[in-house]
Design a protein around this motif. Sequence first.
Motif, PDB file in Angstrom:
ATOM      1  N   ARG A  30      37.066  44.175  39.958  1.00 10.07           N
ATOM      2  CA  ARG A  30      37.987  44.206  38.825  1.00 10.07           C
ATOM      3  C   ARG A  30      38.583  42.825  38.569  1.00 10.07           C
ATOM      4  NH1 ARG A  30      43.114  48.148  38.961  1.00 10.07           N
ATOM      5  NH2 ARG A  30      43.748  46.642  40.560  1.00 10.07           N
ATOM      6  N   GLU A  31      38.939  42.113  39.666  1.00 12.95           N
ATOM      7  CA  GLU A  31      39.465  40.754  39.502  1.00 12.95           C
ATOM      8  C   GLU A  31      38.435  39.849  38.836  1.00 12.95           C
ATOM      9  OE1 GLU A  31      40.623  39.424  43.315  1.00 12.95           O
ATOM     10  OE2 GLU A  31      42.248  40.869  43.547  1.00 12.95           O
ATOM     11  N   ALA A  32      37.178  40.009  39.270  1.00 12.93           N
ATOM     12  CA  ALA A  32      36.121  39.181  38.686  1.00 12.93           C
ATOM     13  C   ALA A  32      35.918  39.518  37.212  1.00 12.93           C
ATOM     14  CB  ALA A  32      34.815  39.372  39.460  1.00 12.93           C
ATOM     15  N   ALA A  33      35.949  40.843  36.895  1.00 16.41           N
ATOM     16  CA  ALA A  33      35.790  41.252  35.494  1.00 16.41           C
ATOM     17  C   ALA A  33      36.937  40.729  34.636  1.00 16.41           C
ATOM     18  CB  ALA A  33      35.705  42.777  35.413  1.00 16.41           C
ATOM     19  N   GLU A  34      38.148  40.776  35.187  1.00 13.78           N
ATOM     20  CA  GLU A  34      39.294  40.220  34.456  1.00 13.78           C
ATOM     21  C   GLU A  34      39.125  38.715  34.246  1.00 13.78           C
ATOM     22  OE1 GLU A  34      42.434  41.422  36.983  1.00 13.78           O
ATOM     23  OE2 GLU A  34      42.724  43.369  36.007  1.00 13.78           O
ATOM     24  N   GLY A  35      38.522  38.051  35.263  1.00 15.43           N
ATOM     25  CA  GLY A  35      38.254  36.620  35.122  1.00 15.43           C
ATOM     26  C   GLY A  35      37.277  36.326  33.999  1.00 15.43           C
ATOM     27  N   VAL A  36      36.258  37.205  33.833  1.00 18.60           N
ATOM     28  CA  VAL A  36      35.309  37.032  32.729  1.00 18.60           C
ATOM     29  C   VAL A  36      36.031  37.145  31.384  1.00 18.60           C
ATOM     30  CG1 VAL A  36      33.293  38.027  31.584  1.00 18.60           C
ATOM     31  CG2 VAL A  36      33.333  37.847  34.064  1.00 18.60           C
ATOM     32  N   SER A  37      36.894  38.165  31.280  1.00 17.99           N
ATOM     33  CA  SER A  37      37.634  38.339  30.021  1.00 17.99           C
ATOM     34  C   SER A  37      38.541  37.154  29.737  1.00 17.99           C
ATOM     35  CB  SER A  37      38.458  39.631  30.096  1.00 17.99           C
ATOM     36  OG  SER A  37      37.620  40.755  30.198  1.00 17.99           O
ATOM     37  N   ARG A  38      39.211  36.663  30.802  1.00 14.69           N
ATOM     38  CA  ARG A  38      40.075  35.491  30.605  1.00 14.69           C
ATOM     39  C   ARG A  38      39.270  34.289  30.141  1.00 14.69           C
ATOM     40  NH1 ARG A  38      42.513  37.382  35.407  1.00 14.69           N
ATOM     41  NH2 ARG A  38      41.323  35.865  36.616  1.00 14.69           N
ATOM     42  N   GLN A  70      32.963  40.328  25.013  1.00 12.66           N
ATOM     43  CA  GLN A  70      34.265  40.804  25.497  1.00 12.66           C
ATOM     44  C   GLN A  70      34.318  42.329  25.488  1.00 12.66           C
ATOM     45  OE1 GLN A  70      37.617  39.189  23.433  1.00 12.66           O
ATOM     46  NE2 GLN A  70      38.979  39.537  25.164  1.00 12.66           N
ATOM     47  N   THR A  71      33.757  42.949  24.460  1.00 15.54           N
ATOM     48  CA  THR A  71      33.720  44.419  24.402  1.00 15.54           C
ATOM     49  C   THR A  71      32.947  44.989  25.579  1.00 15.54           C
ATOM     50  OG1 THR A  71      33.851  44.383  21.986  1.00 15.54           O
ATOM     51  CG2 THR A  71      33.045  46.403  23.010  1.00 15.54           C
ATOM     52  N   GLN A  72      31.808  44.356  25.888  1.00 14.22           N
ATOM     53  CA  GLN A  72      31.003  44.822  27.027  1.00 14.22           C
ATOM     54  C   GLN A  72      31.773  44.691  28.330  1.00 14.22           C
ATOM     55  OE1 GLN A  72      27.475  42.439  26.736  1.00 14.22           O
ATOM     56  NE2 GLN A  72      26.648  43.574  25.003  1.00 14.22           N
ATOM     57  N   GLU A  79      26.087  38.881  38.395  1.00 19.15           N
ATOM     58  CA  GLU A  79      25.164  38.411  37.373  1.00 19.15           C
ATOM     59  C   GLU A  79      25.931  37.904  36.153  1.00 19.15           C
ATOM     60  OE1 GLU A  79      21.988  38.501  39.511  1.00 19.15           O
ATOM     61  OE2 GLU A  79      21.862  38.050  37.379  1.00 19.15           O
ATOM     62  N   GLU A  80      27.022  38.587  35.802  1.00 19.24           N
ATOM     63  CA  GLU A  80      27.806  38.139  34.661  1.00 19.24           C
ATOM     64  C   GLU A  80      28.443  36.786  34.919  1.00 19.24           C
ATOM     65  OE1 GLU A  80      26.487  40.985  32.425  1.00 19.24           O
ATOM     66  OE2 GLU A  80      27.811  39.414  31.720  1.00 19.24           O
ATOM     67  N   TYR A  81      28.867  36.553  36.171  1.00 21.62           N
ATOM     68  CA  TYR A  81      29.441  35.245  36.482  1.00 21.62           C
ATOM     69  C   TYR A  81      28.404  34.144  36.333  1.00 21.62           C
ATOM     70  CZ  TYR A  81      34.300  35.494  37.891  1.00 21.62           C
ATOM     71  OH  TYR A  81      35.649  35.558  37.880  1.00 21.62           O
ATOM     72  N   TYR A  93      30.437  28.941  39.427  1.00 18.83           N
ATOM     73  CA  TYR A  93      31.711  29.420  39.959  1.00 18.83           C
ATOM     74  C   TYR A  93      31.573  29.803  41.426  1.00 18.83           C
ATOM     75  CZ  TYR A  93      33.736  29.755  35.333  1.00 18.83           C
ATOM     76  OH  TYR A  93      34.216  29.461  34.098  1.00 18.83           O
ATOM     77  N   VAL A  94      32.578  29.419  42.225  1.00 22.05           N
ATOM     78  CA  VAL A  94      32.777  30.014  43.544  1.00 22.05           C
ATOM     79  C   VAL A  94      33.883  31.029  43.327  1.00 22.05           C
ATOM     80  CG1 VAL A  94      33.427  29.621  45.928  1.00 22.05           C
ATOM     81  CG2 VAL A  94      32.141  27.874  44.696  1.00 22.05           C
ATOM     82  N   ASN A  95      33.482  32.290  43.106  1.00 18.63           N
ATOM     83  CA  ASN A  95      34.431  33.281  42.618  1.00 18.63           C
ATOM     84  C   ASN A  95      34.809  34.280  43.687  1.00 18.63           C
ATOM     85  OD1 ASN A  95      32.336  35.476  42.545  1.00 18.63           O
ATOM     86  ND2 ASN A  95      31.413  34.022  41.125  1.00 18.63           N
ATOM     87  N   SER A  96      35.536  35.331  43.265  1.00 19.95           N
ATOM     88  CA  SER A  96      36.028  36.318  44.216  1.00 19.95           C
ATOM     89  C   SER A  96      34.903  37.112  44.850  1.00 19.95           C
ATOM     90  CB  SER A  96      36.989  37.280  43.522  1.00 19.95           C
ATOM     91  OG  SER A  96      36.333  37.937  42.446  1.00 19.95           O
ATOM     92  N   VAL A  97      33.700  37.111  44.229  1.00 18.12           N
ATOM     93  CA  VAL A  97      32.583  37.816  44.847  1.00 18.12           C
ATOM     94  C   VAL A  97      31.961  36.957  45.958  1.00 18.12           C
ATOM     95  CG1 VAL A  97      30.342  38.870  44.401  1.00 18.12           C
ATOM     96  CG2 VAL A  97      32.163  39.094  42.718  1.00 18.12           C
ATOM     97  N   ASP A  98      31.880  35.633  45.734  1.00 18.74           N
ATOM     98  CA  ASP A  98      31.393  34.715  46.758  1.00 18.74           C
ATOM     99  C   ASP A  98      32.589  34.180  47.541  1.00 18.74           C
ATOM    100  OD1 ASP A  98      28.730  34.949  46.242  1.00 18.74           O
ATOM    101  OD2 ASP A  98      28.656  33.305  44.821  1.00 18.74           O
ATOM    102  N   LYS A  99      33.055  34.938  48.501  1.00 20.00           N
ATOM    103  CA  LYS A  99      34.255  34.549  49.241  1.00 20.00           C
ATOM    104  C   LYS A  99      33.881  33.916  50.570  1.00 20.00           C
ATOM    105  CE  LYS A  99      37.827  37.599  47.439  1.00 20.00           C
ATOM    106  NZ  LYS A  99      38.842  38.625  47.766  1.00 20.00           N
ATOM    107  N   ALA A 100      34.726  32.985  50.981  1.00 16.92           N
ATOM    108  CA  ALA A 100      34.542  32.382  52.297  1.00 16.92           C
ATOM    109  C   ALA A 100      34.893  33.411  53.356  1.00 16.92           C
ATOM    110  CB  ALA A 100      35.437  31.152  52.428  1.00 16.92           C
ATOM    111  N   MET A 101      34.092  33.453  54.410  1.00 15.16           N
ATOM    112  CA  MET A 101      34.354  34.403  55.488  1.00 15.16           C
ATOM    113  C   MET A 101      35.162  33.739  56.595  1.00 15.16           C
ATOM    114  SD  MET A 101      30.689  34.492  57.456  1.00 15.16           S
ATOM    115  CE  MET A 101      30.091  33.028  58.316  1.00 15.16           C
ATOM    116  N   ILE A 102      35.703  34.559  57.469  1.00 15.65           N
ATOM    117  CA  ILE A 102      36.442  34.095  58.638  1.00 15.65           C
ATOM    118  C   ILE A 102      35.785  34.693  59.872  1.00 15.65           C
ATOM    119  CG2 ILE A 102      38.673  34.100  59.819  1.00 15.65           C
ATOM    120  CD1 ILE A 102      39.982  34.415  57.073  1.00 15.65           C
TER     121      ILE A 102
END
Length: 573
Positions: free
Chosen positions: A144-152, A209-211, A258-260, A300-309
């Motif tokens: 959802r965060e990533a999708a909101e990022g696309v809309s932004r 944006q509609t999609q 894929e959208e990112y 983008y290095v986005n919320s889906v590609d997160k650094a691990m610990i």
Amino acid sequence: MAESGSKIGEEDESPGRVKENLCQACLSNAKQTVADKFCSTCYEFQCNDCSNVHNVLPILKSHKLVSVKEANSTSTLFEMKTLDICNQHQKRFEFLCEDDKKFCCSSCAFVNHRKCHSVVEIEKIARKMTSSGSGLGKKLKEVREAAEGVSRHICFSKDQLAKDIKEIQIEVRRMRNEVMRMFDDLEDCVTKKAEVLQRETLQILAMKQTQHEKHLADVTSCLETIESIFKNGTPVQKYIAEQKMESKVNAFCRNIKEEYKKLETVNISFQFDETLKLPPLPIIEYVPGQLQLKFNWQEYVNSVDKAMILKPISVIDLKKTEDDIYEPLYTGIDFLPDGRLVAVDNKNKKCFVYNEKLEKVGSYQLSYTPLSVVVVSEEEVAITSEYIEFLHVSKCNEISSSRTCKVKTKYDSVCLKDDRQFVVGTWDEPRPVRILSLTGEEHDFSVNFPNKTYPIDSSACTYIKSSDKVVITDRYEHTVYIYDIKTNTRVVVKDDQIRQPRGAAVGPFDTILLCCRKTNIIVQISQTGHILSSYKIDMKYPCKICVSCDKLFLVVTNNCLGKKIMQKFKISA
């Protein structure tokens, strides 16, 4: 009178008041009628008149109606959205067929699964379930965060487009002061063309944006369902929900990634000709410049590609035992689905099984020198050598040979492509990576791999199923290649941290994990080649790495004279 907006099972805190739920069907028609029944399938309070439709329509006869009093006294009643209902018989799931990996109602279990060996009650499994479902919820929140990022980003692109056009107009007006009449016409001409481009581009962005808003709504709806189930549901309902919705959540993750990758920034600019020569023509027929609309792809290095610990949890020394001839050298490790670990000792020709605490619980003497190992199924592994041998590893940690496959090519590293094929790394062979079926048939990828022959122990490969990508390490070139099979393209990754990359594995969020011999670190990179994180480990010359099926654990071994160890880490985001 309390309205039906209250949650089921919610207590009235005011003494002396009687709680009454209103018929929700009547409310939609602007009528207030006291409810008599509650349908747990429709998830609605209904009066007697409205609930009678369940006796009229055949499709509603399977719905469960209870009295309002009974519904209000049930604190665990909530909306499962038919996740726990059998589509064929319209009954609730009661059993799980472990052979077919399917949920069954009582009719399914009797009719379709009588000959199966293991059909167990869901309630018994659910009692043992320790997962809170937070994994799905967390993943959905990330999507959802990533999708909101696309809309932004789309909104930003629209604003930027408007800003660029305004800047063009300012520039045009500045030049108009120098050549008044000509630039009066020029402003009008350029603005009209820019507005056409803007209008066309805005239509494209509006469609996107509609999609994305629909995708965001789907994710949000799914997240609300998951959170509701794991807040109010029984263990059985939580288990069913997690199992039934996992594939949908994974699809959301793949879609948003894929959208990112497709995100683009729209810029519009106006460049004047270097030499401004105006012929005796109206300005509308000769515009001294050109509008340019550019779509710039963004990485983008986005919320889906997160650094691990990584958190170390156990480590063991790999010492020579009484029945060993040489110091051990583990050239292949992999996790079984239940969390046990399989390893092969190249020097002493052995295969071992370790439990979750890295305690050796099984051993098998091989007749050849093993190179690598991959888990094929719950109780089967495959070992590369001069041929491919399949071993059966029982739940009791007993190892036995099941079959062998002769091959023409020399294979070292190996991983699963799907349930019928391996991806194998070669040595002394001009084709660095090939496809090998479980029956021994050898094929080539339809990719332009470099015609390079790797000596043994100088390259390794792994495969990312979700995106159909092959990863190849080049030890002495200090390079990692990420090949996209679908597009026949590649990403070349070089970095000071990547020195002599040895083993490779697919980690959390389908990122790539490398153990680098020269720097003694584990490097995490995205599929687009970004360095996401790196971890210095207390180990000299790490060489092999593997990740558990649930992506929660990682094991690394090394090749250091006199100090060979195997270490296990907990992975967290």
